[in-house]
Design a protein around this motif. Structure first.
Motif, mmCIF file in Angstrom:
data_model
loop_
_atom_site.group_PDB
_atom_site.id
_atom_site.type_symbol
_atom_site.label_atom_id
_atom_site.label_comp_id
_atom_site.label_asym_id
_atom_site.label_seq_id
_atom_site.Cartn_x
_atom_site.Cartn_y
_atom_site.Cartn_z
ATOM 1 N N PHE A 1 0.837 -1.197 0.000
ATOM 2 C CA PHE A 1 0.000 0.000 0.000
ATOM 3 C C PHE A 1 0.876 1.254 0.000
ATOM 4 O O PHE A 1 0.681 2.164 -0.815
ATOM 5 N N MET A 2 1.839 1.306 0.922
ATOM 6 C CA MET A 2 2.658 2.502 1.056
ATOM 7 C C MET A 2 3.570 2.711 -0.155
ATOM 8 O O MET A 2 3.852 3.853 -0.534
ATOM 9 N N THR A 3 4.014 1.612 -0.771
ATOM 10 C CA THR A 3 4.812 1.738 -1.995
ATOM 11 C C THR A 3 3.982 2.364 -3.112
ATOM 12 O O THR A 3 4.449 3.264 -3.831
ATOM 13 N N LYS A 4 2.750 1.900 -3.233
ATOM 14 C CA LYS A 4 1.839 2.451 -4.249
ATOM 15 C C LYS A 4 1.596 3.942 -4.003
ATOM 16 O O LYS A 4 1.693 4.767 -4.920
ATOM 17 N N GLN A 5 1.276 4.292 -2.751
ATOM 18 C CA GLN A 5 0.962 5.684 -2.467
ATOM 19 C C GLN A 5 2.188 6.570 -2.579
ATOM 20 O O GLN A 5 2.084 7.732 -2.977
ATOM 21 N N ALA A 6 3.373 6.047 -2.253
ATOM 22 C CA ALA A 6 4.596 6.836 -2.385
ATOM 23 C C ALA A 6 4.818 7.241 -3.838
ATOM 24 O O ALA A 6 5.241 8.374 -4.127
ATOM 25 N N GLU A 7 4.539 6.330 -4.768
ATOM 26 C CA GLU A 7 4.667 6.648 -6.190
ATOM 27 C C GLU A 7 3.699 7.753 -6.582
ATOM 28 O O GLU A 7 4.061 8.697 -7.305
ATOM 29 N N ILE A 8 2.458 7.632 -6.108
ATOM 30 C CA ILE A 8 1.440 8.636 -6.428
ATOM 31 C C ILE A 8 1.852 9.990 -5.848
ATOM 32 O O ILE A 8 1.791 11.027 -6.529
ATOM 33 N N SER A 9 2.285 9.984 -4.582
ATOM 34 C CA SER A 9 2.679 11.232 -3.925
ATOM 35 C C SER A 9 3.855 11.882 -4.636
ATOM 36 O O SER A 9 3.862 13.100 -4.869
ATOM 37 N N ALA A 10 4.870 11.080 -4.996
ATOM 38 C CA ALA A 10 6.049 11.622 -5.680
ATOM 39 C C ALA A 10 5.660 12.280 -6.999
ATOM 40 O O ALA A 10 6.150 13.372 -7.335
ATOM 41 N N ASN A 11 4.770 11.638 -7.748
ATOM 42 C CA ASN A 11 4.331 12.198 -9.028
ATOM 43 C C ASN A 11 3.560 13.501 -8.840
ATOM 44 O O ASN A 11 3.754 14.467 -9.583
ATOM 45 N N LYS A 12 2.675 13.539 -7.835
ATOM 46 C CA LYS A 12 1.876 14.743 -7.612
ATOM 47 C C LYS A 12 2.758 15.903 -7.150
ATOM 48 O O LYS A 12 2.557 17.052 -7.564
ATOM 49 N N LEU A 13 3.720 15.616 -6.283
ATOM 50 C CA LEU A 13 4.596 16.683 -5.806
ATOM 51 C C LEU A 13 5.521 17.184 -6.909
ATOM 52 O O LEU A 13 5.834 18.382 -6.971
ATOM 53 N N GLN A 14 5.951 16.284 -7.798
ATOM 54 C CA GLN A 14 6.804 16.685 -8.909
ATOM 55 C C GLN A 14 6.103 17.717 -9.784
ATOM 56 O O GLN A 14 6.740 18.634 -10.325
ATOM 57 N N GLN A 15 4.791 17.607 -9.893
ATOM 58 C CA GLN A 15 4.024 18.545 -10.710
ATOM 59 C C GLN A 15 4.018 19.962 -10.130
ATOM 60 O O GLN A 15 3.678 20.917 -10.816
#
Length: 366
Positions: A287-301
């Motif tokens: 779960f946390m691996t999945k959300q970390a990817e999502i969070s990293a992508n959103k913050l990169q934007q």
């Protein structure tokens, strides 16, 4: 010898047996008992110039933000929760009292009000949204009216623990108009219908996704935070995969996750098919691996954008630790700003985002 005071809400005898160093145990809302216990073990010298309690009261948070509790108790009967047993059904504070407390805090220099309760969107249900008065004005005891009234103070107003009732849609335009922070903390807990049913949480993940899409149409910058439980009794691999799919579709900004654990008195303890600890931990990691990817992508934007941040601390080397509108204190990310002479703790600072990682943003003063 250093003593520690632990304040707990139940089972004081067990606490004292387990932790002999505990000096006092009280129940919820026992302010007088708490102060008596503190002064018994740590007498306060009399100061005739400072002994009067200030209008904003005594708070333990930093001077620039404060939690504003609007109700106590909860009408839900989630199977994993014992809050109703401990604190009873929902009891909303009169909105006039809430507004007066908020005014006192803002007058004392608070720049951010964090609205909290066990169920913020149910505020006023118990009083049938009774009209109360603040400064001679009639205001309904209801979340939408409260948010609108708080927006008049001109400080950050952040909503926590908002169950997604239909009327939550009404506060999104306030966020789009920058009257309150475009931030919602909604504890979804899961996405699988079978697990939600076992939890006794009336929610539908498909409807939730449609609501989120609608909110983002109205207020594209809205930051959504939520918490989830994995390893709930009876959670199958299919249920868990439904949760991962939900994360992919919802693209939440901030997420917390916990493995299920038994709480004495919770009805979920009697449910069949409890999950072993290894499986719980494995699902938590996925779960946390999945959300970390999502969070990293959103913050990169956000890299390259300009932001207003609230300064929490300044380190010895001058590095500024701040938060954006998307970051509640202690539970969300940070905005780390290079040294600048303009930063002041508890004040707003204009910055440009230069970098990001899975959880935090990095910026320079502009």
């Amino acid at each position: 010898m250093q003593h520690h005071l632990l304040l707990i809400i139940a089972k004081g005898d067990i606490v004292k047996e387990t932790y002999p160093g505990v000096l006092a145990v009280t129940g919820p809302h026992a302010q007088q008992e708490v102060m008596q216990a503190i002064h018994t073990h740590l007498p306060k010298p009399h100061d005739p110039f400072a002994d009067l309690v200030p209008k904003q009261g005594i708070k333990l948070t930093p001077q620039h933000y404060a939690y504003l509790k609007i109700s106590e108790g909860c009408n839900h009967r989630c199977t994993f929760c014992i809050i109703p047993n401990l604190r009873g059904d929902l009891v909303s504070r009169p909105i006039g009292d809430v507004m007066q407390e908020a005014e006192n805090l803002v007058t004392a220099g608070v720049k951010e009000l964090l609205v909290i309760s066990q169920d913020t969107s149910a505020y006023g249900v118990d009083t049938k949204y009774r009209t109360d008065f603040w400064q001679g004005r009639p205001i309904k005891t209801r979340m939408t009216e409260l948010a609108a009234a708080l927006s008049e103070f001109g400080v950050w107003t952040r909503l926590h623990y908002v169950y997604p009732y239909p009327h939550v849609d009404e506060v999104i335009p306030l966020m789009a108009d920058k009257r309150i922070l475009p931030y919602l903390d909604i504890p979804f807990q899961h996405a699988s219908q079978s697990v939600l049913k076992a939890m006794k949480r009336p929610a539908n993940s498909e409807n939730v996704l449609k609501r989120i899409e609608k909110w983002r149409d109205i207020c594209p910058e809205i930051a959504l935070r939520s918490t989830f439980i994995v390893g709930f009794p009876g959670e199958t691999e299919q249920d868990f995969n439904e949760l991962l799919d939900f994360l992919d579709e919802a693209q939440l900004d901030r997420v917390g996750c916990f493995t299920y654990s038994e709480v004495e008195g919770a009805t979920s303890n009697q449910l069949p098919d409890h999950i072993d600890e290894d499986t719980k931990q494995e699902r938590l990691e996925r779960f946390m691996t999945k959300q970390a990817e999502i969070s990293a992508n959103k913050l990169q934007q956000k890299v390259g954008s300009n932001m207003t941040v609230l300064v929490d601390t300044i380190e010895e080397d001058g590095t500024v630790i701040a938060r954006s509108y998307a970051d509640a204190p202690e539970i969300d990310g940070l905005v780390i700003v290079g040294p600048t002479d303009k930063a002041r703790v508890g004040e707003f600072l204009e910055v440009k985002i230069t970098n990001s990682d899975e959880h935090d943003l990095y910026a320079t003063e502009r």
